[in-house]
Design an enzyme around this catalytic site. Sequence first.
Site, PDB file in Angstrom:
ATOM      1  N   ASN A 155      30.430  -9.349 -25.534  1.00  0.00           N
ATOM      2  CA  ASN A 155      30.084 -10.709 -25.953  1.00  0.00           C
ATOM      3  C   ASN A 155      28.999 -11.233 -25.009  1.00  0.00           C
ATOM      4  OD1 ASN A 155      30.018 -13.499 -26.239  1.00  0.00           O
ATOM      5  ND2 ASN A 155      32.223 -13.721 -26.477  1.00  0.00           N
ATOM      6  N   HIS A 158      28.369 -14.715 -34.345  1.00  0.00           N
ATOM      7  CA  HIS A 158      28.405 -14.589 -32.888  1.00  0.00           C
ATOM      8  C   HIS A 158      29.398 -13.491 -32.545  1.00  0.00           C
ATOM      9  CE1 HIS A 158      29.256 -15.160 -28.756  1.00  0.00           C
ATOM     10  NE2 HIS A 158      30.437 -15.718 -28.966  1.00  0.00           N
ATOM     11  N   CYS A 205      28.643 -20.245 -26.567  1.00  0.00           N
ATOM     12  CA  CYS A 205      28.518 -19.281 -27.670  1.00  0.00           C
ATOM     13  C   CYS A 205      27.752 -19.849 -28.861  1.00  0.00           C
ATOM     14  CB  CYS A 205      29.896 -18.825 -28.138  1.00  0.00           C
ATOM     15  SG  CYS A 205      30.868 -18.180 -26.798  1.00  0.00           S
TER      16      CYS A 205
HETATM   17  O1  UT7 Z   1      32.779 -16.109 -27.339  1.00  0.00           O
HETATM   18  C1  UT7 Z   1      33.661 -17.011 -26.755  1.00  0.00           C
HETATM   19  C2  UT7 Z   1      34.841 -17.154 -27.537  1.00  0.00           C
HETATM   20  N1  UT7 Z   1      35.856 -16.253 -27.073  1.00  0.00           N
HETATM   21  C3  UT7 Z   1      36.618 -15.666 -27.947  1.00  0.00           C
HETATM   22  O2  UT7 Z   1      36.414 -15.807 -29.122  1.00  0.00           O
HETATM   23  C4  UT7 Z   1      37.791 -14.866 -27.444  1.00  0.00           C
HETATM   24  C5  UT7 Z   1      38.963 -15.082 -28.342  1.00  0.00           C
HETATM   25  N2  UT7 Z   1      40.152 -14.429 -27.862  1.00  0.00           N
HETATM   26  C6  UT7 Z   1      40.283 -13.100 -27.816  1.00  0.00           C
HETATM   27  O3  UT7 Z   1      39.360 -12.393 -28.137  1.00  0.00           O
HETATM   28  C7  UT7 Z   1      41.615 -12.520 -27.404  1.00  0.00           C
HETATM   29  O4  UT7 Z   1      42.535 -13.573 -27.222  1.00  0.00           O
HETATM   30  C8  UT7 Z   1      41.531 -11.664 -26.115  1.00  0.00           C
HETATM   31  C9  UT7 Z   1      40.803 -10.381 -26.387  1.00  0.00           C
HETATM   32  C10 UT7 Z   1      40.854 -12.414 -24.995  1.00  0.00           C
HETATM   33  C11 UT7 Z   1      42.934 -11.322 -25.614  1.00  0.00           C
HETATM   34  O5  UT7 Z   1      43.624 -10.623 -26.639  1.00  0.00           O
HETATM   35  P1  UT7 Z   1      45.093 -11.093 -27.058  1.00  0.00           P
HETATM   36  O6  UT7 Z   1      45.542 -10.153 -28.059  1.00  0.00           O
HETATM   37  O7  UT7 Z   1      45.022 -12.535 -27.441  1.00  0.00           O
HETATM   38  O8  UT7 Z   1      45.903 -10.904 -25.713  1.00  0.00           O
HETATM   39  P2  UT7 Z   1      46.745 -11.962 -24.891  1.00  0.00           P
HETATM   40  O9  UT7 Z   1      45.854 -12.868 -24.123  1.00  0.00           O
HETATM   41  O10 UT7 Z   1      47.789 -12.573 -25.760  1.00  0.00           O
HETATM   42  O11 UT7 Z   1      47.464 -11.005 -23.867  1.00  0.00           O
HETATM   43  C12 UT7 Z   1      48.390  -9.991 -24.309  1.00  0.00           C
HETATM   44  C13 UT7 Z   1      48.755  -9.130 -23.123  1.00  0.00           C
HETATM   45  C14 UT7 Z   1      49.168  -9.918 -21.896  1.00  0.00           C
HETATM   46  O12 UT7 Z   1      50.189  -9.212 -21.255  1.00  0.00           O
HETATM   47  P3  UT7 Z   1      51.742  -9.619 -21.430  1.00  0.00           P
HETATM   48  O13 UT7 Z   1      51.841 -11.033 -20.971  1.00  0.00           O
HETATM   49  O14 UT7 Z   1      52.015  -9.471 -22.907  1.00  0.00           O
HETATM   50  O15 UT7 Z   1      52.461  -8.635 -20.600  1.00  0.00           O
HETATM   51  C15 UT7 Z   1      47.934  -9.918 -21.038  1.00  0.00           C
HETATM   52  O16 UT7 Z   1      48.241 -10.050 -19.668  1.00  0.00           O
HETATM   53  O17 UT7 Z   1      47.611  -8.365 -22.720  1.00  0.00           O
HETATM   54  C16 UT7 Z   1      47.376  -8.551 -21.329  1.00  0.00           C
HETATM   55  N3  UT7 Z   1      45.957  -8.435 -21.074  1.00  0.00           N
HETATM   56  C17 UT7 Z   1      45.364  -7.257 -20.817  1.00  0.00           C
HETATM   57  N4  UT7 Z   1      45.867  -6.012 -20.698  1.00  0.00           N
HETATM   58  C18 UT7 Z   1      44.995  -5.033 -20.422  1.00  0.00           C
HETATM   59  C19 UT7 Z   1      45.017  -9.396 -21.094  1.00  0.00           C
HETATM   60  N5  UT7 Z   1      43.814  -8.871 -20.835  1.00  0.00           N
HETATM   61  C20 UT7 Z   1      44.003  -7.540 -20.652  1.00  0.00           C
HETATM   62  C21 UT7 Z   1      43.142  -6.475 -20.369  1.00  0.00           C
HETATM   63  N6  UT7 Z   1      43.681  -5.235 -20.265  1.00  0.00           N
HETATM   64  N7  UT7 Z   1      41.812  -6.636 -20.229  1.00  0.00           N
END
Ligand code: UT7
Length: 353
Positions: free
Chosen positions: A310, A280, A116
């Site tokens: 992204n 970014h 990134c």
């Molecule tokens: O450019 C590279 C750098 N990358 C980034 O900057 C990404 C930074 N991180 C993020 O943007 C966020 O952490 C994400 C968008 C990837 C994830 O969002 P989050 O609010 O941190 O979600 P999480 O990983 O804590 O997951 C919460 C819940 C989980 O379910 P449970 O365990 O609470 O039941 C995940 O399994 O959301 C679930 N989940 C999804 N649900 C529906 C994870 N991905 C998805 C999805 N659709 N695509």
Amino acid sequence: MVKTKVAGLGYYVPENVITNNELTKHMDTSDEWIQERTGIKERRYATKHQETTSSMAKKAAEVAIKRAGIEKEDIDFIVFATLSPDYYFPGCGVLLQRELGITGTEIGALDIRNQCSGFIYGLSVADQFIKTGMYKNILLVGSEMHSMGLDFNTSGRNVTVIFGDGAGAVVLQPTEEEGRGILTTHLHSNGTYAEELAMINPGCHGGYHDEVKKDYGYPDVNELGGMFATQNMFDNGYFYPNMNGQLVFKNAVVKFAQVIKEALAKTGLSQDDISLLVPHQANLRISQFVQKSFGLNDDQVYNNIQKYGNTTAASIPIAMTEAWEKGKIKEGDLVCLAAFGSGFTWGSALIRW
Ligand code: UT7
């Protein structure tokens, strides 16, 4: 004093629009979840067999070269940032040279592997070459074809929904115009978290790093070869990127702010001087967090992750070009670029347009 200016800029995104609803046909996700957590509505996917990272780069580069008012033969160095190259090696730099039909000039081509932050790392490297007088027309490109390497099962949803394909390019030239050009660049990394946002296979690690817990079925120590890609990896789909989203998010918001402050401090400028921040495009929530922490208004920050997802190394040059095309970057403006991502690596740049 010689500085580096952006003489031309361009971008290319594939025609194929993939909405969030389209993804719900493949994995357990929803438009609502994706929009709420990331701001993304849709992304573009390149057309299989017809497009690739270097072919998209060519299209973006041609626009940048034209806008710089030069011929492609005038390019005297190529810098190419990507994490999704056409080949494991050689890198995309030489492929872009060939795509552009400028192999005859036998200029150097450098590949950047900083994910990134790749565009900002490339910008900083190119800036040094221009300031020392070594090169006069550097083509810097960020291009990604993520769609070919994502896990479209529910197991990959936290990564897959975020990423999209596209390319952005700039032509960089020396300028002696008072106050104009790249004012400063700042690069950082912390390898402690290398595996927290990574695609570790295929590779030569062979289980060496304690951080890689999985047994991929490596051959015995005395057997020759066979570690790079094992049958077990193929059978179990261990070729996908993985991300500890929350850890990345928490680090991103801190490091984005730190590295922007560092650039402002170095130049004696303040956030009020920023005409446009082009972050970014990692996650709209990250951009909004950064915007708020600097007290910037909506006109001072450019986001387009809603349309493209992204696009890693391509996201800044795509966004910067789009902003410029919309008249949001004008001569004399102070443009701030900042990125954070896999490595972890992060960086910033301030450009007086
Ligand atoms: O450019 C590279 C750098 N990358 C980034 O900057 C990404 C930074 N991180 C993020 O943007 C966020 O952490 C994400 C968008 C990837 C994830 O969002 P989050 O609010 O941190 O979600 P999480 O990983 O804590 O997951 C919460 C819940 C989980 O379910 P449970 O365990 O609470 O039941 C995940 O399994 O959301 C679930 N989940 C999804 N649900 C529906 C994870 N991905 C998805 C999805 N659709 N695509």
